[in-house]
Write an enzyme that holds these catalytic residues in place. Structure first.
Site, short mmCIF file in Angstrom:
data_model
loop_
_atom_site.label_atom_id
_atom_site.label_comp_id
_atom_site.label_asym_id
_atom_site.label_seq_id
_atom_site.Cartn_x
_atom_site.Cartn_y
_atom_site.Cartn_z
N PHE A 68 57.66 -4.61 57.03
CA PHE A 68 57.25 -3.60 56.07
C PHE A 68 55.84 -3.09 56.40
O PHE A 68 54.98 -3.87 56.83
CB PHE A 68 57.28 -4.18 54.65
CG PHE A 68 57.15 -3.13 53.59
CD1 PHE A 68 58.21 -2.30 53.29
CD2 PHE A 68 55.96 -2.94 52.91
CE1 PHE A 68 58.10 -1.31 52.32
CE2 PHE A 68 55.83 -1.96 51.95
CZ PHE A 68 56.91 -1.14 51.65
N ASP B 215 57.50 -13.08 53.77
CA ASP B 215 57.53 -11.99 52.81
C ASP B 215 58.89 -12.04 52.12
O ASP B 215 59.92 -11.81 52.75
CB ASP B 215 57.33 -10.65 53.54
CG ASP B 215 57.30 -9.47 52.59
OD1 ASP B 215 57.91 -9.55 51.49
OD2 ASP B 215 56.69 -8.44 52.94
N TYR C 205 58.68 -6.48 41.05
CA TYR C 205 59.19 -5.25 40.42
C TYR C 205 60.55 -4.83 40.95
O TYR C 205 61.11 -3.84 40.49
CB TYR C 205 58.20 -4.09 40.58
CG TYR C 205 57.53 -3.99 41.92
CD1 TYR C 205 58.18 -3.48 43.03
CD2 TYR C 205 56.22 -4.42 42.08
CE1 TYR C 205 57.57 -3.39 44.25
CE2 TYR C 205 55.59 -4.34 43.31
CZ TYR C 205 56.26 -3.83 44.39
OH TYR C 205 55.64 -3.76 45.61
N LYS C 206 61.12 -5.60 41.88
CA LYS C 206 62.45 -5.29 42.38
C LYS C 206 63.48 -6.06 41.56
O LYS C 206 63.77 -5.70 40.43
CB LYS C 206 62.53 -5.62 43.87
CG LYS C 206 61.51 -4.89 44.74
CD LYS C 206 61.70 -5.22 46.21
CE LYS C 206 60.55 -4.72 47.08
NZ LYS C 206 60.36 -3.28 47.04
N ARG D 67 69.63 4.30 51.61
CA ARG D 67 69.55 2.88 51.26
C ARG D 67 70.07 2.67 49.85
O ARG D 67 69.63 3.32 48.90
CB ARG D 67 68.10 2.38 51.39
CG ARG D 67 67.98 0.89 51.45
CD ARG D 67 66.56 0.47 51.75
NE ARG D 67 65.63 0.82 50.69
CZ ARG D 67 64.44 0.26 50.49
NH1 ARG D 67 64.03 -0.68 51.31
NH2 ARG D 67 63.66 0.64 49.50
#
Length: 407
Positions: free
Chosen positions: A121, A198, A223-224, A372
Site C-alpha cells: 500500500f 499490515d 474503518y474497513k 474492486r
C-alpha cells in the site's frame, strides 16, 4: 444463499442495508452499525455532555488498551497487553517501523536494509522510504505481480544478514492476495530480521493468529471491516517481549509511566501504553466496539466462511456475465489465497465505476483497470452481490457499445 446464511441476520443491524443501494466498498469504509449511531448520540449527551472532564478518570484513559485487548482477543488472536488503539495507520506504521530498525541497528550495525514489495500500500512504501532516508538505510524491493503478492520464495531471496525489517501486507490491497503469514514470518526470523504486518485488509475479514504465527509487530486500521467510521484510529500490536526492547520515536505524555506527574524527563510506561503519544481519540474509538461485539458473537471462522462464499459467488457471476465482455480476474482464483475482496480487470473499468456510482452501485477503482469489489461478511448479502454484478454487466455493455459507435 441468503436463507442458508447463518450470518444473514446481522445485515439488518447496519444503516442503509434496507435500501436498494449496492455497497461494494466495505473494504475501504464499512457501513455504520445502527447501534453505533445510537451510542454516539448517548455519548455526546451523557458521556461527554454530562460527565465532561470526569470522563477521563472514569473510563476514557483505559479505552485504548481495553479496546485493543478486544481486538487482540476477537480479531487477531493475541493475548492481552499486546494491542492498543493509537493514531492513524500511517503514524503507527512510522512508530513501529522506526522503532524496529533503530533496535536492529543498535544490535547489529550491518542491518541497514528494509525489505518491502513494490505493490504494498502506498502509505507503507512512503513511510518506509522516509525512514530509510532519515536513518541512512536502504530499501530492498521485492518486485511482485500485482495480481498476486509476496511469495515465500521471493522473501527468502530478498532477506539476509543486512535485513533489519520486513514489511508485508497480510492481504494485498489491490489483488486481495492472502500472504502466507506464518511462513513469511519464519523466513524473516531465520534471517535475523523483525517483521511488521499490515493487517488493514484482513482484520475482521480473514482470521489472524498473531501470537501463534510469531508476529513481532502489526498495524491495522479500523474503518474497513471493523466499521469504526471515517478516520477511526488504527491499532498496533507489539509482541510482549519486544515492548521493552524497542523505543517508539514519538514521545508523548500519554505514553509515560505517570502522565500527570508531568516531570522534566520522559519515562515510558512499561506496558503496551508506551506506544501511545498524544491524547487518545476517544470519539473515534467508540463506534468500532459495536462491530467488535458482533465479531465476538459470530466468531472469525464464521466470518471467514461467509467472506469466502461471497467472493466465490462474485467470481462465478463475473466469469459468467463479464468474462464474455473481456473482463479478467485480477485476484487469486483459489479461496485459500484470497482475502475479502475481488478485483476485476478491464480497460473500461474507470468509466464503468463512475457510471455505477450514479446508479447507487458503489465499488471502487484501482489502476490499472481494476474494479474492486469489497464484500463485508457482516453487512453484505448474496442478493446484493447479484444485483451489483448484474448492474456492472449492463453498464459495461453500454460503455463498450458506445465506444464502438453502436449506441
Amino acid at each position: 444463499m441468503d436463507r442458508a446464511d447463518g450470518l444473514a441476520h446481522y445485515r439488518k443491524r447496519f444503516a442503509g442495508a434496507e435500501t436498494d443501494l449496492v455497497y461494494f466498498d466495505g473494504n475501504s469504509l464499512g457501513r455504520p452499525p445502527l447501534s453505533a449511531i445510537e451510542r454516539m448520540g448517548d455519548f455526546m449527551r451523557d458521556g461527554w455532555g454530562e460527565r465532561l472532564i470526569r470522563g477521563w478518570d472514569e473510563a476514557w484513559l483505559q479505552l485504548p488498551v481495553e479496546i485493543g485487548d478486544r481486538i487482540g482477543r476477537a480479531v487477531i488472536e493475541a493475548k492481552a497487553g499486546q494491542t492498543v488503539i493509537g493514531d492513524s495507520t500511517t503514524v503507527l506504521l512510522y512508530k513501529l517501523a522506526r522503532a524496529a530498525v533503530d533496535a536492529q541497528v543498535a544490535r547489529d550495525p550491518r542491518r541497514r536494509e528494509i525489505v518491502v514489495d513494490t505493490d504494498n500500500f502506498p502509505t507503507d512504501r512512503y513511510v518506509l522510504d522516509g525512514i530509510a532516508n532519515e536513518r541512512g538505510m536502504k530499501l530492498r524491493w521485492i518486485d511482485v505481480d500485482i495480481s498476486t503478492g509476496v511469495s515465500p520464495e521471493q522473501l527468502a531471496e530478498a532477506v539476509g544478514p543486512e535485513t533489519a525489517l520486513v514489511v508485508v501486507s497480510h492481504v494485498a490491497y489491490r489483488s486481495a492476495y492472502l500472504a502466507d503469514a506464518p511462513e513469511l514470518t519464519r523466513i524473516a526470523h531465520d534471517a535475523g530480521a523483525l517483521i511488521l504486518w499490515d493487517l488493514c485488509h484482513s482484520a475482521g475479514s480473514v482470521p489472524v493468529r498473531a501470537d501463534a504465527w510469531g508476529f513481532d509487530l502489526a498495524v491495522g486500521c479500523t474503518y474497513k471491516y471493523l466499521n469504526g467510521g471515517p478516520g477511526s484510529p488504527a491499532f498496533a500490536y507489539v509482541r510482549d517481549d519486544l515492548q521493552a526492547v524497542i523505543t517508539q520515536p514519538i514521545q508523548g505524555w500519554f505514553g509515560t509511566r505517570d502522565m500527570f506527574a508531568m516531570g522534566p524527563d520522559y519515562e515510558p510506561e512499561p506496558s503496551i501504553r508506551r506506544f501511545l503519544s498524544g491524547t487518545s481519540p476517544i470519539v473515534g474509538m467508540l463506534p468500532m466496539e459495536e462491530t467488535l461485539a458482533m465479531i465476538e458473537e459470530a466468531g472469525m471462522p464464521a466470518l471467514r466462511a461467509k467472506s469466502v462464499a461471497l467472493t466465490s459467488f462474485a467470481i462465478t457471476l463475473a466469469d459468467d456475465w463479464l468474462g464474455p465482455l473481456g473482463v479478467t480476474l485480477a485476484s487469486p482464483a483459489e479461496s485459500e489465497e484470497r482475502g475479502g475482496h475481488v478485483t476485476l480487470h478491464h480497460p473500461a473499468m474507470r468509466e464503468v465505476t463512475a457510471r455505477l456510482w450514479q446508479r447507487d452501485v458503489i465499488p471502487d477503482y484501482r489502476d490499472p483497470g481494476g474494479l474492486r469489489i469489497g464484500l463485508s461478511p457482516l453487512s453484505t448479502s448474496f442478493e446484493e452481490v447479484h444485483r451489483g454484478l448484474a448492474a456492472t454487466r449492463d453498464v459495461l455493455k453500454t460503455v463498450l457499445l458506445e465506444r464502438a459507435g453502436l449506441a
